[in-house]
Design a protein around this motif. Structure first.
Motif, PDB file in Angstrom:
ATOM      1  N   GLY A 169      43.781  36.254  33.793  1.00 10.55           N
ATOM      2  CA  GLY A 169      42.989  36.699  34.935  1.00 10.55           C
ATOM      3  C   GLY A 169      41.785  37.522  34.543  1.00 10.55           C
ATOM      4  O   GLY A 169      40.896  37.760  35.359  1.00 10.55           O
ATOM      5  N   LEU A 170      41.735  37.948  33.272  1.00 11.27           N
ATOM      6  CA  LEU A 170      40.625  38.770  32.816  1.00 11.27           C
ATOM      7  C   LEU A 170      39.402  37.895  32.530  1.00 11.27           C
ATOM      8  O   LEU A 170      39.495  36.877  31.855  1.00 11.27           O
ATOM      9  N   ALA A 171      38.244  38.302  33.037  1.00 10.29           N
ATOM     10  CA  ALA A 171      36.973  37.614  32.775  1.00 10.29           C
ATOM     11  C   ALA A 171      35.966  38.675  32.348  1.00 10.29           C
ATOM     12  O   ALA A 171      35.654  39.585  33.122  1.00 10.29           O
ATOM     13  N   ILE A 172      35.462  38.566  31.126  1.00 10.99           N
ATOM     14  CA  ILE A 172      34.592  39.600  30.580  1.00 10.99           C
ATOM     15  C   ILE A 172      33.437  38.992  29.787  1.00 10.99           C
ATOM     16  O   ILE A 172      33.501  37.841  29.360  1.00 10.99           O
ATOM     17  N   CYS A 173      32.401  39.799  29.610  1.00 13.54           N
ATOM     18  CA  CYS A 173      31.284  39.439  28.739  1.00 13.54           C
ATOM     19  C   CYS A 173      31.329  40.326  27.511  1.00 13.54           C
ATOM     20  O   CYS A 173      31.367  41.556  27.629  1.00 13.54           O
ATOM     21  N   VAL A 224      33.827  35.130  28.535  1.00 18.12           N
ATOM     22  CA  VAL A 224      35.121  34.598  28.094  1.00 18.12           C
ATOM     23  C   VAL A 224      36.191  34.932  29.125  1.00 18.12           C
ATOM     24  O   VAL A 224      36.187  36.015  29.719  1.00 18.12           O
ATOM     25  N   ILE A 225      37.087  33.986  29.362  1.00 21.97           N
ATOM     26  CA  ILE A 225      38.187  34.209  30.292  1.00 21.97           C
ATOM     27  C   ILE A 225      39.514  34.088  29.559  1.00 21.97           C
ATOM     28  O   ILE A 225      39.659  33.312  28.620  1.00 21.97           O
ATOM     29  N   ARG A 226      40.451  34.893  30.008  1.00 24.89           N
ATOM     30  CA  ARG A 226      41.834  34.813  29.498  1.00 24.89           C
ATOM     31  C   ARG A 226      42.697  34.264  30.625  1.00 24.89           C
ATOM     32  O   ARG A 226      42.696  34.821  31.734  1.00 24.89           O
ATOM     33  N   HIS A 227      43.388  33.167  30.370  1.00 20.58           N
ATOM     34  CA  HIS A 227      44.242  32.559  31.380  1.00 20.58           C
ATOM     35  C   HIS A 227      45.640  32.356  30.793  1.00 20.58           C
ATOM     36  O   HIS A 227      45.914  32.746  29.650  1.00 20.58           O
ATOM     37  N   ARG A 228      46.506  31.766  31.552  1.00 19.46           N
ATOM     38  CA  ARG A 228      47.921  31.701  31.148  1.00 19.46           C
ATOM     39  C   ARG A 228      48.146  30.896  29.873  1.00 19.46           C
ATOM     40  O   ARG A 228      49.138  31.094  29.169  1.00 19.46           O
TER      41      ARG A 228
END
Length: 279
Positions: free
Chosen positions: A207-211, A247-251
């Protein structure tokens, strides 16, 4: 307080904005040559974004009217595009973002204008330009790779600084300028530091989305700001570079939305294989 974490559907909806941002930077990169101005590059980026159905999100920032930030040589970040022609050997960092369907992408790349610089120390200049840009890019990818395994956000800054320290020669990491969260807005919480910090920060989880965007100089980390109140330069006049990806972190893993291959090439060195978010 709004959560910093996105749902799986929201992460998937961020992909087109990232892809459009990458397309705009690709178009800029293809156009960079001696004699072109950063104002012309700005127009190329805007045209690409608008033709793709998006809106330049930098133009949504109060007080800013351009599509990109263009920082040349000792300018590190937030440079304003102008009509001055670029010269062979100039170091050009272009920061760009697109908003599409209500979601955002944000990315920056550094180029060295092709050709032989018209200066006595041409080879030394080019070597230094490559050194600073390559170190900045490598540090960005180290930070991105850390997203795949980090438990807390501060591990990303640690990875960036560790990578920076592994490169030869002086390198200054800007501390007053950081990465950030992204989603419905281009700049959201949390703050993503490019260096080691004591506090652990938020949990890195799906759920994390960061630059992630390290900004390095070839000298000290001190900066000065031009009279335009935007352009940030190295105080010692050293060359600078700026690299950034969303960049996104997903399951199932991580995915770089602003890289055509999801980050596969840049992450290979770290043994991280990016995975697109599933249904």
């Amino acid at each position: 307080m709004r959560s910093i974490y996105k749902t799986p559907d929201e992460l998937r909806m961020m992909l087109p904005a990232g892809e459009l941002t990458a397309e705009a930077l690709d178009a800029v990169g293809e156009a960079i040559r001696p004699g072109i101005s950063t104002l012309e590059l700005d127009a190329i980026a805007e045209r690409t974004i608008r033709e793709g159905g998006g809106e330049p999100n930098f133009q949504l920032v109060e007080g800013y009217s351009h599509t990109v930030c263009a920082s040349v040589n000792d300018a590190i970040v937030h440079g304003i595009p102008d009509a001055a022609p670029l010269a062979a050997g100039d170091v050009v960092s272009i920061d760009c973002g697109a908003q599409l369907h209500g979601w955002n992408g944000d990315s920056a790349r550094t180029w060295i204008v092709p050709g032989e610089p018209d200066r006595e120390d041409a080879q030394a200049w080019l070597a230094e330009a490559r050194r600073v840009s390559d170190a900045t890019r490598a540090s960005m990818w180290a930070g991105i790779a850390a997203v795949a395994s980090a438990r807390h956000l501060n591990e990303i800054g640690t990875a960036i600084e560790h990578e920076t320290e592994s490169h030869e020669g002086p390198l200054g990491i800007l501390e007053n300028y950081t990465g950030h969260g992204i989603g419905r807005s281009m700049h959201e919480e949390p703050t993503v530091f490019n260096y080691r910090v004591r506090r652990r920060g938020p949990v890195v989880k799906p759920g994390l989305a960061i630059c992630i965007e390290p900004m390095l100089t070839g000298g000290g980390a001190e900066t000065v700001t031009d009279d335009d109140e935007w352009t940030v330069r190295s105080a010692d006049g050293s060359l600078a570079a700026h690299w950034e990806h969303t960049v996104i972190r997903h399951r199932d893993g991580i995915w770089v939305t602003t890289a055509a291959d999801g980050g596969a090439e840049g992450l290979a060195r770290f043994g991280v294989v990016p995975v697109p978010p599933g249904e």
